[in-house]
Design an enzyme around this catalytic site. Structure first.
Site, mmCIF file in Angstrom:
data_model
loop_
_atom_site.group_PDB
_atom_site.id
_atom_site.type_symbol
_atom_site.label_atom_id
_atom_site.label_comp_id
_atom_site.label_asym_id
_atom_site.label_seq_id
_atom_site.Cartn_x
_atom_site.Cartn_y
_atom_site.Cartn_z
ATOM 1 N N LYS A 77 0.967 -1.262 -0.035
ATOM 2 C CA LYS A 77 -0.087 -0.184 0.080
ATOM 3 C C LYS A 77 0.819 1.285 -0.039
ATOM 4 C CE LYS A 77 -0.948 0.073 4.916
ATOM 5 N NZ LYS A 77 -1.946 0.019 5.839
ATOM 6 N N ARG A 78 1.992 1.213 0.631
ATOM 7 C CA ARG A 78 3.074 2.425 0.661
ATOM 8 C C ARG A 78 3.490 2.651 -0.802
ATOM 9 N NH1 ARG A 78 3.689 0.506 5.771
ATOM 10 N NH2 ARG A 78 2.200 1.587 7.118
#
Ligand code: GLU
Length: 521
Positions: free
Chosen positions: A266-267
């Site tokens: 997700k980062r």
């Protein structure tokens, strides 16, 4: 008789849904629907420490947005309720105890400190991170190492305990994976996983087997991170149910970062400027925000189409598939074994193609929301039918839904300012006189305000007015009406905006252009 196909999506409600999670749901859904079967949503919430409020609603909303509505779920219980594992708690103990009674599992009383000490004490060069397994269990505090009386005493004293599976040493366990073919494991590599925790909740390993059995799941497709624990699940199926009705398995490949170096996290999205979750998600625990495809302006048809093709194709060059086509063509055996790189540029291409294909009336509700959020009023929008027509006029110029705001707002409200710098590039003083004295009065006299008439009036008036290069007047006309060098055919725009508003914009625009022209002299 062939068994009815039943697949399940079994997320843990620990946060927003990553692309990979939605793809798992999608493949389970497509497979079930291809065979006219059932798609089930089961919420795997047995790890109370990882429970996140709102995550379950988020999952449901994502499935709804993607058109992957489950036939059975906590919100639509079928014959196998409940569909939340936390509500099935009493079911699992019975199975765990049955394994203990059969000598296939055991009680373990080790404290967290003892487990840490075990990892320290049994560390060797060959085995730097020792596991709780056949080689160590006899030296720990459990019902295999203690006598029956000692075990009974621990239990009656209320010592917290877990139930662990007793994996044998050096046994070959095989499974047929619908994507990978035959896969074998040696049980020596597998530890004695906890099946039932001290709080009486099952771990994933026990719950997945018991629930897939009780819910009559025929095919279980899940992320490849579960492949290493598959031998535990196979042994549980064997010990509890004699392998009868075990689902067919498929372990789905990872979605990789665009450069192919590791799993897309997700980062990465925030770092590289694209969404990774299906919809926006703010983690209530630390307020960390992760952007969603929906809010970025993807249409669900494109999102689903793009996801289906991360790791799968139908064997032809075709890339654009509607959901019914995906259902008809999906074949789990054609999913690639290797990880697939995520390509955001390609995702945008899918959206552009879908936006072009979808009729304006289908896009209108979403575009309307965006226009309202941008300050256009309901009254200015006038009617949904007009909005739909406008969307059809401009959709070839849009990739993401927010593009519709800049491509359509001038239909509903006067531009706050206009691009006079571009308008005066080829401007001449005579043009101002022509607009004011000829063209605008002709338009004021126009009885039938259609694109065709407006174009004819423009052509006739420029010809009669001796304008040598009428093309030079077109760009300023557009800028007066829409504010800049964009938008569809200029007379279509004027026709839609209407006579009163068009003439008001021409007069105001002309003043601004002439002023800018004079200032530049
Ligand atoms: N709860 C598991 C997960 O979220 C489900 C895996 C499975 O589909 O069996 O990864």
């Amino acid at each position: 008789m062939e068994k009815r196909v039943r697949t399940r999506f079994a997320p843990s409600p620990t946060g927003g849904l990553h692309l990979g999670g939605v793809r798992t749901a999608l493949y389970n859904y497509l497979f079930a629907k291809h065979f006219g079967g059932d798609f089930i949503l089961r919420i795997e919430d047995t790890d109370q420490t990882r429970f996140v409020p709102d995550a379950e609603e988020y999952i449901m909303e994502t499935l709804k947005w993607c058109g992957l509505e489950p036939d059975e779920s906590p919100f639509k219980p079928g014959d196998y309720a409940p569909y939340r594992q936390s509500e099935r708690k009493p079911i699992y103990r019975e199975y765990a105890e049955k394994l203990v009674a059969n000598g296939q599992a055991y009680y373990a009383f080790d404290t967290p400190e003892e487990l840490t000490a075990m990892r320290e004490n049994f560390k060797t060069e060959q085995n730097p991170s020792p596991k709780y397994d056949f080689s160590i269990r006899e030296k720990m505090s459990n019902s295999l190492a203690l006598s029956a009386e000692e075990t009974q005493k621990e239990i009656s004293d209320g010592t917290p305990y877990v139930i662990r599976i007793k994996m044998s040493a050096n046994e070959k366990v095989s499974l047929h994976d619908m994507i990978r073919g035959d896969v074998s494991f040696n049980t020596t590599d597998v530890d004695d996983k906890v099946l039932l925790k001290a709080d009486g909740m099952p771990t994933y390993h026990l719950a997945v087997v018991v629930d897939d059995y009780l819910m009559k799941i025929t095919h279980a497709f899940r992320g490849e991170e579960w492949l290493p624990s598959a031998p535990v699940h196979i042994k549980l199926w064997e010990n509890l149910f004699g392998l009868e009705n075990m689902p067919e398995w498929a372990h789905l490949p990872l979605i990789l970062k665009p450069d192919g170096k590791g799993k897309l996290s997700k980062r990465d999205g925030a770092k590289l400027g694209f969404p990774v979750f299906a919809m926006n998600w703010t983690d209530p625990r630390d307020n960390e925000f992760t952007e969603g495809f929906r809010e970025r302006g993807f249409v669900p048809q494109a999102f689903v189409n793009m996801l289906a093709l991360i790791g799968w194709n139908d064997g032809t060059e075709q890339e654009l598939f509607s959901s019914p086509e995906l259902i008809a063509k999906f074949d789990i055996g054609r999913v690639h074994k290797g990880g697939a790189k995520f390509n955001y540029t390609k995702a945008l291409w899918f959206n552009k193609e879908w936006v072009k294909t979808l009729p304006g009336f289908e896009l209108a509700p979403q575009v309307k929301q965006l226009l309202l959020a941008d300050g256009v009023t309901e009254k200015q929008i006038d009617s949904d039918a007009i909005l739909a027509g406008i969307i059809d006029m401009v959709k070839d110029r849009c990739t993401l839904l927010p593009d519709f705001v800049s491509q359509t707002d001038f239909f509903f409200r006067r531009p706050a300012s206009i691009d006079t710098a571009s308008a005066i590039k080829k401007w001449e003083t005579a043009y101002g006189i022509f607009y004011r004295e000829k063209l605008i009065p002709q338009y004021e006299n126009c009885e039938s305000w259609t694109a065709e008439n407006l174009e004819n009036i423009f052509n006739e008036t420029t010809a009669a007015g001796g304008i040598e290069k009428p093309g030079n007047l077109m760009l300023p006309l557009r800028i007066m009406l829409v504010g800049g060098k964009f938008g569809p055919h200029v007379f279509d725009i004027a026709a839609l905006i209407g006579k009163k508003e068009s003439i008001a914009r021409l007069k105001e625009g002309l003043d601004s252009i002439e002023k800018a022209f004079l200032e530049k002299q």
